[in-house]
Design a protein around this motif. Structure first.
Motif, short mmCIF file in Angstrom:
data_model
loop_
_atom_site.label_atom_id
_atom_site.label_comp_id
_atom_site.label_asym_id
_atom_site.label_seq_id
_atom_site.Cartn_x
_atom_site.Cartn_y
_atom_site.Cartn_z
N PRO A 197 0.88 -1.18 0.06
CA PRO A 197 -0.09 -0.15 0.16
C PRO A 197 1.05 1.34 0.04
O PRO A 197 1.87 1.43 0.82
N GLY A 198 0.52 1.99 -0.72
CA GLY A 198 1.35 3.28 -0.94
C GLY A 198 2.59 3.42 -1.79
O GLY A 198 3.23 4.38 -1.80
N CYS A 199 2.77 2.39 -2.29
CA CYS A 199 4.20 2.17 -3.11
C CYS A 199 3.79 2.66 -4.44
O CYS A 199 2.94 2.16 -5.34
N TRP B 41 7.05 6.47 -2.30
CA TRP B 41 6.17 6.08 -1.65
C TRP B 41 4.97 7.35 -1.50
O TRP B 41 5.55 8.47 -1.70
N GLU B 42 3.80 7.12 -1.15
CA GLU B 42 2.90 7.97 -0.99
C GLU B 42 3.40 9.23 0.12
O GLU B 42 3.26 10.45 0.29
N HIS C 148 5.86 3.99 3.93
CA HIS C 148 7.00 3.08 3.69
C HIS C 148 7.52 2.34 4.88
O HIS C 148 7.75 1.20 4.72
N GLN C 149 7.27 3.17 6.01
CA GLN C 149 7.70 2.48 7.49
C GLN C 149 6.80 1.39 7.56
O GLN C 149 7.30 0.31 8.09
N GLY D 98 6.54 -3.94 7.69
CA GLY D 98 5.67 -4.97 8.87
C GLY D 98 4.86 -5.85 7.95
O GLY D 98 4.12 -6.74 8.61
N LEU D 99 4.75 -5.81 6.89
CA LEU D 99 3.88 -6.48 5.93
C LEU D 99 4.66 -7.95 5.98
O LEU D 99 5.81 -8.15 5.84
N PRO D 100 3.75 -8.98 5.92
CA PRO D 100 4.24 -10.31 5.94
C PRO D 100 5.16 -10.89 4.81
O PRO D 100 6.05 -11.21 5.05
N ALA D 101 4.61 -10.07 3.64
CA ALA D 101 5.52 -10.36 2.28
C ALA D 101 6.96 -9.75 2.39
O ALA D 101 8.03 -10.46 2.05
N VAL D 102 7.15 -8.56 3.11
CA VAL D 102 8.09 -7.84 3.19
C VAL D 102 8.94 -8.33 4.29
O VAL D 102 10.08 -8.64 4.09
#
Lengths: 107, 107
Positions: free
Chosen positions: A30-32, A53-54, A59-60, A64-68
């Motif tokens: 989201p936001g990328c 990023w928006e 970005h921060q 915390g995203l699972p894929a990241v």
């Protein structure tokens, strides 16, 4: 918008593998608005990652995203270090994903 | 693909005007997959331009386009100098304009 230009140094011989991990981990954040992984032409171990990023907060949050998180775990041992890192305020340009597109993709 | 990451130094006070010229001059360049103009967050006179092209040749050819030539003429006096410049081989990512899109736009 918030931008990052950063150099990443791969363990010798692992640059291609590291690049693959970075590219597979980045879908639907989201936001990328832009995220590009490139090889440095003068240093065989170096990658450049350029991001837009928006907001800095989005970005921060992506960290915390699972894929990241999965990409970080997988890629960590292939990273020898980091080089230059520049934070920017993107003003505009060509090739920035449309905001609606980036948010929908991230749901 | 061919990529460029470059720092441009504006004449003090002219960064916004220079950025405008760079952004207006760049529409419809054949082979351009990404072109982003950003302000450096630590240096009030510095801009970062990050570009992705289908080939180095198409990037070189763009310098001869009327719109680009006009931007160079207009912007030249606002540029105090150049900083870091990195050439890269982009591998992929998010936010790269589709090739067909970039070529059609350039016709």
């Amino acid at each position: 918008m918030y931008g990052l230009i950063g150099k990443m140094l791969a363990v010798p011989g692992q640059r291609a593998a590291l690049a693959d991990i970075l590219l597979e981990g980045l879908k639907e954040m989201p936001g990328c608005l832009s995220y590009i992984v490139a090889e440095d032409l003068t240093d065989a171990d170096a990658l450049w990652v350029t991001e837009v990023w928006e907001t800095a907060e989005l970005h921060q949050a992506s960290l915390g995203l699972p894929a990241v998180q999965a990409a970080i775990s997988k890629g960590r041992s292939l990273i020898a270090g980091f080089g230059e890192r520049y934070e920017t305020r993107p003003l505009g340009g060509h090739g920035l994903a449309r905001r609606a597109e980036s948010l929908i993709g991230g749901e």
